[in-house]
Design a protein around this motif. Sequence first.
Motif, PDB file in Angstrom:
ATOM      1  N   HIS B  97     -18.402  18.406  15.452  1.00  0.00           N
ATOM      2  CA  HIS B  97     -19.412  18.256  14.383  1.00  0.00           C
ATOM      3  C   HIS B  97     -18.843  18.757  13.052  1.00  0.00           C
ATOM      4  CE1 HIS B  97     -21.113  22.592  14.367  1.00  0.00           C
ATOM      5  NE2 HIS B  97     -19.995  22.601  15.049  1.00  0.00           N
ATOM      6  N   HIS B  98     -17.512  18.679  12.909  1.00  0.00           N
ATOM      7  CA  HIS B  98     -16.852  19.104  11.664  1.00  0.00           C
ATOM      8  C   HIS B  98     -16.291  17.909  10.908  1.00  0.00           C
ATOM      9  CE1 HIS B  98     -16.688  22.848  14.092  1.00  0.00           C
ATOM     10  NE2 HIS B  98     -16.848  23.431  12.929  1.00  0.00           N
ATOM     11  N   ARG B  99     -15.743  18.178   9.717  1.00  0.00           N
ATOM     12  CA  ARG B  99     -14.994  17.149   8.993  1.00  0.00           C
ATOM     13  C   ARG B  99     -13.792  16.715   9.846  1.00  0.00           C
ATOM     14  NH1 ARG B  99     -10.891  19.636   4.382  1.00  0.00           N
ATOM     15  NH2 ARG B  99      -9.475  20.620   5.854  1.00  0.00           N
ATOM     16  N   CYS B 112     -16.761  11.571  20.080  1.00  0.00           N
ATOM     17  CA  CYS B 112     -18.181  11.605  19.762  1.00  0.00           C
ATOM     18  C   CYS B 112     -18.403  12.711  18.751  1.00  0.00           C
ATOM     19  CB  CYS B 112     -19.009  11.834  21.026  1.00  0.00           C
ATOM     20  SG  CYS B 112     -20.763  11.682  20.710  1.00  0.00           S
ATOM     21  N   MET B 113     -18.758  12.331  17.532  1.00  0.00           N
ATOM     22  CA  MET B 113     -19.058  13.320  16.491  1.00  0.00           C
ATOM     23  C   MET B 113     -20.398  12.973  15.861  1.00  0.00           C
ATOM     24  SD  MET B 113     -15.596  14.190  14.449  1.00  0.00           S
ATOM     25  CE  MET B 113     -13.976  14.095  15.212  1.00  0.00           C
ATOM     26  N   GLU B 114     -21.195  14.002  15.648  1.00  0.00           N
ATOM     27  CA  GLU B 114     -22.457  13.820  14.944  1.00  0.00           C
ATOM     28  C   GLU B 114     -22.603  14.945  13.934  1.00  0.00           C
ATOM     29  OE1 GLU B 114     -26.034  12.286  17.186  1.00  0.00           O
ATOM     30  OE2 GLU B 114     -24.924  13.190  18.825  1.00  0.00           O
ATOM     31  N   THR B 115     -23.339  14.650  12.867  1.00  0.00           N
ATOM     32  CA  THR B 115     -23.552  15.657  11.818  1.00  0.00           C
ATOM     33  C   THR B 115     -24.744  16.531  12.209  1.00  0.00           C
ATOM     34  OG1 THR B 115     -24.872  14.045  10.617  1.00  0.00           O
ATOM     35  CG2 THR B 115     -22.581  14.214  10.004  1.00  0.00           C
TER      36      THR B 115
END
Lengths: 309, 309
Positions: B97-99, B112-115
Amino acid sequence: MTTLIFGHQSPDTDAITCAITFAEYQRQAGNTDVEAVALGEPNAETKFALDYFKQSVPRVIKTAANETDSVMLVDHNEAQQSVPDRDQVTVQYVVDHHRVANFETDAPVNICMETLGSCNSVIFHMYKEAGFKISPQIAGLMASGLISDTLLLKSPTTTDEDRRIFAELQELAGIDLNEYGLKMLKAGTNLSARSDQDLIDGDAKSFDMNGTNVRIDQINTVDLNEIYDRQSAIQDAMKAEADKEGYDLFLVIATDILNSNSVGFVIGDRSKVEEAFGKKFDDQDRIALPGVVSRKKQVVPPLTAAYKG
Amino acid sequence: MTTLIFGHQSPDTDAITCAITFAEYQRQAGNTDVEAVALGEPNAETKFALDYFKQSVPRVIKTAANETDSVMLVDHNEAQQSVPDRDQVTVQYVVDHHRVANFETDAPVNICMETLGSCNSVIFHMYKEAGFKISPQIAGLMASGLISDTLLLKSPTTTDEDRRIFAELQELAGIDLNEYGLKMLKAGTNLSARSDQDLIDGDAKSFDMNGTNVRIDQINTVDLNEIYDRQSAIQDAMKAEADKEGYDLFLVIATDILNSNSVGFVIGDRSKVEEAFGKKFDDQDRIALPGVVSRKKQVVPPLTAAYKG
C-alpha cells in the motif's frame, strides 16, 4: 475532470479492449467520469473485433496532461510504452500482466497484476470479485483481447485459468469463440494491405535493457513466405527507423500463427540476440525461432538476461 | 523449495503481521510450502501484538538466496527496503500500500496494491474476494497492523474502507479493538527502555529521491518531552549513522500519537526539508510539523517533490 483509461502505444487488441472493459468496470464501481481512449489507431484485427461487437473506436490521444490530471493504465506499466507526458499526471490505477519496469509513483497507487495470458483475464477476475455484470458485448471484447494475446490459447503464456475464463466468456458472449477467434486472427494477417513501415510499427514495444534501448516488433502471419518476399524492404525500413528513433537494437519477430513458429530479423548488434536464443543468424540474415510465439514470455526474458550477463 | 514471505527492513507491526496473514492466505490457496519470516526483530509494539494473539515470533533472515529462489513481498516494494539479495531470487507476489519505486522484474509478477491505510487491509480484501476463512487470531493480527499503521484510525492515511474493515475485524476477533489498540500503541512507546541507536533505527526506511539517498525514521511517543530530553544524543547517533551508511539526508520524525503532532530533526542539508514543509527549523534545531503523523502521506510526497523541483 475525466479520468482517461488507455493501453500501450502501438496498441494491440488486448490494449484497446482492456481500456473499454476497464472503463465499464469503473462505471459499475460508481466512477462514472471515465473515458476509454487509445495511444494509436486500432490495427486490422482490433477493427474486426470492435466491428463484430458493435463497439465504437476509442478516441486517439497523443498526450494526457493537456486534458486531465488523472489516468489509469491497462496492459502496460513501462514509461516508454505509455503516454509521453505521464510524469505530469497522476496514475490512479494500473491493471497489467507484464513485467514491471520504469514505473514509479510519488504516492500510493492501486495496482492489480496477475501472471495470466491477457490483461482482460485480470479484468475478468476483477469483475467477478466485485460481483459486476458482464454483458455479452463486454464478454466478447474481453475474449477478443484474450484470443489475440494467446493466439487462441496456443501461446505458452496461456494458463489453465485463461482456458477456464475462455469457457466462461463463451457462455457470456453466446457465440462460438473458437470460430470467431480464428476469423479475428486472420483479419489481422492481411499483410499485403500494409506498408513496410506499418509492419514494423504495428505491434512494436520499447524496452530499456540494462541501459540499452531495445525495440521489439511482432508481425503475425499465416504464411512466412509473405515476410521473406519483403525482407529486404522491411530491413531498410527498420534501419531508417532505428537511426531516427535511436534504437540500439531493433528486433522484428514474424510469427506463423498457424504453426506456432517465428523468425527474427535484427538491426544493431546481433550478438546479444544470438546469446539469448543460443543460436546463430543464417546467411539470409534470419534467426529461426521454432516454437516461439510470445514476445513477453519467450523473447523479452532471455534478451533481458543476455544484456545483464 | 519453501517460498519466503516477508515485509520491509526495520519491520513495524504491519510488516510482521502481513507476512503471517499472507502466508495463511497462501496456505488456504493451496500453496502450503510457504514460511512467514522477517528482516529484523519485532519491536516492543509488535511483540505485544504477537503475545496477545499467541503467535510465535517469525524467524529473522538476513538474505534469501541462500535458502530459496522464490519470495513474496508484503508491505514494501522498494529494493533498498527489502532483502539485500532480492535480485538473485524470483519475486512471485507483491502485496503493498506504498508508492512504487526501485521495483523491476524480468518476467510478469502478481501484484495487489490498494491505497488503503494498512497492507493488512489489502490482504483482508484478498481473503474476502477468495472466500477464505479469517480466524479470530488472523483477524487480531490484521487489526494490529491496521491499528499500528493508522494510529488507531487517526492518521490521514485512514480511509472509510479501513474503518469498515476495522469494524468487521472487531467482530471476527471478538474483542474491543479500541481498548486493545491503545494498549498496543502504548506498549510501543516505552522510549526509556530503548537506546538512541534503537530509536533512530526502529522504524527507519530509505528512499531514493532524484538520486539523493534519504533516510526517514519515525518514533512514536505519548510525550514529546521524552524526545527533547534526548535530542542531542539522538542527533549524535544520527550523524554517526549517516556517515557510516552514506545517507545524504537523515530525517527523524517524532510523533505524539495522542495529539497527532510531530517534530523533526535532520542531519544533512535542511533546505529541502524546509522547502517540503514550507517552514524553517527553530533555534533548537527542530522543525514543528503540526498535524503530521503519516510518513507515507505527509512526509515522503512533499520531500520527493522538493528534490524533484
